[in-house]
Design an enzyme around this catalytic site. Structure first.
Site, PDB file in Angstrom:
ATOM      1  N   GLY A 123      43.790  47.145  38.688  1.00 35.28           N
ATOM      2  CA  GLY A 123      45.117  46.591  39.382  1.00 35.28           C
ATOM      3  C   GLY A 123      45.073  45.618  40.515  1.00 35.28           C
ATOM      4  N   SER A 218      38.398  45.117  35.223  1.00 33.82           N
ATOM      5  CA  SER A 218      39.492  44.632  36.059  1.00 33.82           C
ATOM      6  C   SER A 218      39.432  44.878  37.740  1.00 33.82           C
ATOM      7  CB  SER A 218      40.835  44.915  35.493  1.00 33.82           C
ATOM      8  OG  SER A 218      41.702  43.711  36.370  1.00 33.82           O
ATOM      9  N   TYR A 219      40.277  45.222  38.292  1.00 31.43           N
ATOM     10  CA  TYR A 219      39.958  45.488  39.654  1.00 31.43           C
ATOM     11  C   TYR A 219      39.322  46.676  39.854  1.00 31.43           C
ATOM     12  CZ  TYR A 219      41.024  45.298  44.651  1.00 31.43           C
ATOM     13  OH  TYR A 219      41.041  45.428  46.234  1.00 31.43           O
ATOM     14  N   ASP A 404      39.281  36.405  27.755  1.00 29.26           N
ATOM     15  CA  ASP A 404      40.218  36.964  28.831  1.00 29.26           C
ATOM     16  C   ASP A 404      40.028  35.549  29.824  1.00 29.26           C
ATOM     17  OD1 ASP A 404      41.329  38.076  30.915  1.00 29.26           O
ATOM     18  OD2 ASP A 404      39.609  38.903  31.860  1.00 29.26           O
ATOM     19  N   HIS A 456      40.781  40.822  28.051  1.00 31.00           N
ATOM     20  CA  HIS A 456      40.364  41.491  28.994  1.00 31.00           C
ATOM     21  C   HIS A 456      40.385  43.052  28.936  1.00 31.00           C
ATOM     22  CE1 HIS A 456      40.983  41.774  33.574  1.00 31.00           C
ATOM     23  NE2 HIS A 456      41.732  42.793  33.406  1.00 31.00           N
TER      24      HIS A 456
END
Length: 482
Positions: A123, A218-219, A404, A456
């Site tokens: 996120g 991701s984050y 991605d 991703h």
């Protein structure tokens, strides 16, 4: 400020920046910070500044709670389920009434000998039920949003998988003290996740001595290394549960602002998303090493986004969702990516029968939080923490779906190159079923590995290749070279 905007656009995990209300709110927050010239503070000490002071954490009595958390059956679950599932809340701060939701799946075979693996989505502020229900968990949701079908390539085939919604305010996780939502950030997220882990291990004590790994995407390129670092520090300085952490694996991971942003725009240009003129302008006007941005950089990067058009940035070659859920059929195939997966996930997890089966209080569940009003600390780089983990003997894999456009393979390569690690195994392909599954390069203490044809969320697009990669990671061996 372009750096901060691009970083926090990761919150809009499955759409372009500002494509939903949540991203709009964050964009407005960042514009306000820019006008005050007040960037998000770091909030993290470098590893060599860490202290060895004793700092006990909250641990509650957990006897009997595991059995109460056991899931009898999930609505729409297929027949023949041969593994245990658990879900519920673990309180991490009793004074604030802060509790984190988890979903736990034991392996169908030899669960008593297989490792424990934590999965975190990123996120910041997005739910790990994305991973559980749309990527690597034991089930996927059918296209009508009402039932489930088996994922033959679930990561629980080779490990006991624990999914955590973090921090409070994400998914089913909550706080009775709403001001907690104003104080979200990397540091508090890592601290609460650590408290969750030690309490969860009290609830499931049979896993206390099990090998433990942390994975995410991701984050979670922030979350995963930061939690591993927090565990290692607490293993050294407290007399409570020692978490038997062995390594981490992070996918399409945002780990360094400067190299990740440069890699993103370079990827767009090299994959015919941007024009030569726009890419030349980005190289000329943008200084990603600087926390601020010029007006010319803002204009040229806005143009880069405009030139992209209506594609899914998380897989630039994937279809976009064009189907109304009400008109969808109920069939599903693990080998076919459904671009409408988010609609299906929201529909399923907001079903009252599903929420009852998961032992959660009635919640308006969403993929990413709309109650976190700020993200108060986000280091510009995680590379010092990664270096610390390598120096402390942790297995460290960075994997990347190569289609991605949000956190592309170029970003991962630039970030790893900044570590200046010696190469142990030169760049080569790896294979599955006589096809190239991706490429890898091993460094001293770290492996970079790609998954060919994945976006991703790697297991969503290439579930079999993702499972092969994950199995190799757990075994500490490289995937086959032929």
């Amino acid at each position: 400020m372009i750096k901060l905007v691009a970083t926090f656009c990761l919150l809009a995990l499955f759409g372009l920046c500002n494509a939903d209300i949540q991203a709009d709110k964050l964009y407005e927050l960042l514009k306000t910070k820019r006008s005050r010239n007040s960037p998000v503070p770091n909030g993290w000490s470098s590893p060599d500044e860490a202290t060895n002071e004793y700092s006990p954490v909250y641990i509650a009595q957990q006897d009997g709670l595991a059995e109460l958390d056991k899931i009898v059956t999930l609505p729409g679950q297929p027949a023949g389920v041969n593994f245990n599932q658990y879900s519920g809340y673990v309180t991490v701060n009793p004074n604030a009434g802060r509790a984190l939701f988890y979903y736990f799946v034991e392996s169908p075979t030899d669960s008593s000998t297989k490792p424990l693996v934590l999965w975190l989505n990123g996120g910041p502020g997005c739910s790990s039920m994305i991973g559980a229900m749309a990527e690597l968990g034991p089930f996927r949701i059918t296209s009508d949003g009402k039932s489930l079908f088996r994922n033959d390539y679930a990561w629980s085939n080779v490990a006991n998988m624990l999914f955590l919604e973090s921090p409070a305010g994400v998914g089913f996780s909550y706080s009775n003290t709403t001001s907690d939502y104003d104080h979200a950030g990397d540091k508090n997220t890592a601290d609460d996740a650590y408290i969750f882990i030690v309490n969860w291990l009290e609830r499931f004590p049979q896993y206390k001595t099990r090998d433990f790994y942390i994975t995410g995407e991701s984050y979670a390129g922030h979350y995963v290394p930061q939690l591993a670092y927090t565990i290692l520090l607490n293993n050294k300085k407290t007399n409570q549960t020692v978490v038997n952490i062995k390594g981490i694996a992070i996918g399409n991971a945002w780990i360094d602002d400067e190299t990740s942003l440069k890699g993103m725009y370079d990827y767009w240009w090299s994959h015919a998303v941007n024009s030569d003129a726009t890419h030349d302008g980005i190289l000329k006007y943008c200084d990603f090493a600087n926390e601020t941005s010029s007006e010319m950089c803002d204009k040229i990067t806005d143009k880069a986004w405009d030139e992209m058009g209506d594609v899914d940035i998380y897989n630039i070659y994937a279809p976009i969702c064009l189907t109304d859920l009400k008109n969808a059929s109920s069939t599903g195939s693990i080998n076919v990516f459904d671009p409408c997966w988010e609609d299906m996930l929201i529909a399923y997890l907001n079903d009252s029968a599903v929420q009852k089966a998961l032992h959660v209080k009635p919640t308006s569940w969403s993929t990413c939080s709309d109650v976190l009003t700020a993200w108060n600390d986000s280091p510009v780089t995680i590379l010092p923490i990664i270096k610390y983990l390598i120096e402390n003997g942790q297995r460290l894999w960075v994997f990347s779906g190569d289609t991605d456009g949000r956190v592309p393979i170029t970003s991962s390569r630039y970030s790893i190159n900044a570590l200046n690690l010696p190469i142990a195994t030169a760049w080569r392909p790896w294979y599955l079923n006589k096809e190239v599954g991706g490429y890898l390069e091993a460094y001293q203490g770290l492996l970079l590995i790609t998954v060919r044809g994945a976006g991703h969320t790697v297991p969503s697009y290439q579930p079999q290749r993702a499972l092969t990669l994950f199995s190799s990671f757990l075994g500490g061996i490289l995937p086959p070279s032929s």
